[in-house]
Design an enzyme around this catalytic site. Sequence first.
Site, PDB file in Angstrom:
ATOM      1  N   HIS A 262       0.620  -0.904   0.321  1.00 12.83           N
ATOM      2  CA  HIS A 262       0.281  -0.001  -0.115  1.00 12.83           C
ATOM      3  C   HIS A 262       0.670   1.664   0.036  1.00 12.83           C
ATOM      4  O   HIS A 262       2.011   1.282   0.567  1.00 12.83           O
ATOM      5  CB  HIS A 262      -1.117  -0.154   1.006  1.00 12.83           C
ATOM      6  CG  HIS A 262      -2.015   1.055   1.443  1.00 12.83           C
ATOM      7  ND1 HIS A 262      -2.023   2.312   1.532  1.00 12.83           N
ATOM      8  CD2 HIS A 262      -3.295   0.674   0.134  1.00 12.83           C
ATOM      9  CE1 HIS A 262      -3.371   2.776   0.877  1.00 12.83           C
ATOM     10  NE2 HIS A 262      -4.175   1.229   0.558  1.00 12.83           N
ATOM     11  N   ASP A 315      -7.826  -5.778  -0.405  1.00 12.64           N
ATOM     12  CA  ASP A 315      -8.999  -6.114  -1.634  1.00 12.64           C
ATOM     13  C   ASP A 315      -8.084  -8.024  -1.262  1.00 12.64           C
ATOM     14  O   ASP A 315      -8.338  -8.434  -1.723  1.00 12.64           O
ATOM     15  CB  ASP A 315      -7.915  -5.388  -2.968  1.00 12.64           C
ATOM     16  CG  ASP A 315      -8.723  -4.866  -2.668  1.00 12.64           C
ATOM     17  OD1 ASP A 315     -10.006  -4.320  -2.573  1.00 12.64           O
ATOM     18  OD2 ASP A 315      -8.225  -3.961  -3.915  1.00 12.64           O
TER      19      ASP A 315
END
Length: 378
Positions: A262, A315
């Site tokens: 991320h 996700d």
Amino acid sequence: MGDEKVNIHRGLVGIHFDRTQTTYINGKQGILEYRGYSIHDLAEKSTFEETAYLLLHGNLPNKAQLDEFDKILRSSRKIPSKVLKIIETIKSAHPMDVLRTAVSALSAFDKETDDKSYEATLRKGIRLTAQVPTIVMSHNAIRQNKKPVTPNPELSHAANFLYMLDGSIPPENTTKLMDKDFILHADHGSNASAFAARVCAGTQADLHSAITTGISVLSGPSHGGAAENVMKMVKEVRSPEKAKDYVTNLLRNKERVMGFGHRVYKAEDPRAGHLKEGVEALGKEKGDPGWYEILVAVMDAMKPYQRRGIHVNVDFFAGVIYHLLGIPTDLFVPIFAIGRIPGWTIQVLEQYEHNILLRPLLHYTGEHEKQYISIEKR
Ligand code: CMC
């Protein structure tokens, strides 16, 4: 010429471009708050409707305020028949392309499209929050040559979304999991799609334009598209025993493991744990725990990368949940968009309130003073 010293911030990494009162992210400690409330409390105790109200209005609603807000959402779900016709015309396109086109088309039918006042933009954002699930599910029916299921005003946002999948009322635990998923996706600071929506709003374009922009940017595999790719990966891995070799092979080929890493979180994404519990419970309930086991094996194989700040993200678990709920893989990104409409809306509103054209610079490194040669002589 062109040789001045400039600092380049590629990818705008680490740049604060404005202030916000909406979402707080601490990437080092893995903290996420909407309007000062911990994502953990919201995921466990709130509903999507309440969280959407919180994001849009800045405070938790009382009972009467929530009822009124929910009533507006439930009564705004239908989409014009002409938009359904557009969906029918392009039904073979990817659901994200259909969603982008349909949201753009809705601007032609919204009575307040050109009104960029705070109140009208808020109303449009609430309408779009209600309409976007209808677009996604109507397209899903139309492409299977089925009649779209009419939205059910008796059901909550999450329950109605699942209801429109096949016309059956979903059980409470499934609804709660979907609701949690929408809460976890509702906003996330200056991510690529929200930033793009702000760039659009910065030119004083309207909300439908900004949200169409957000949807376009969300579709990429580095952003919302990751959940779809995680499912593809898990299907390819096939069994927990094969996870380590699969991951090693990907990394050896300098490929990315989807659902990891991320830009902001260098600790575990605080949203991920909630969905991890969800996959485990849903897998057991459906008598299909194998997917969860593969996910855990992939996480184990990625453990050495935690030292480099590469952790699991939201996700990673979302895709398997949708799969277990019987949702087609290409609807995973549109589901992210469904959750994100309140977030994009409030960010557009923040941008309008204190607007400035977002217009950074590019440092030119090409040639200068080249001689123009006519086409016949080239
Ligand atoms: N698998 C393997 N290596 C990775 C991964 C990954 N998923 N993510 C980052 N790295 C490595 C990358 O190869 C690079 O290594 P090196 O320095 O040796 O070249 C280093 O980590 C830094 O990568 P980066 O691209 O500069 O980092 P970033 O902060 O720009 O990347 C990201 C963020 C999300 C684009 C990236 O982590 C990625 O591609 N992840 C996979 C896609 C994904 O799961 N996306 C969903 C993000 S969460 C939902 C959302 O908000 O949209």
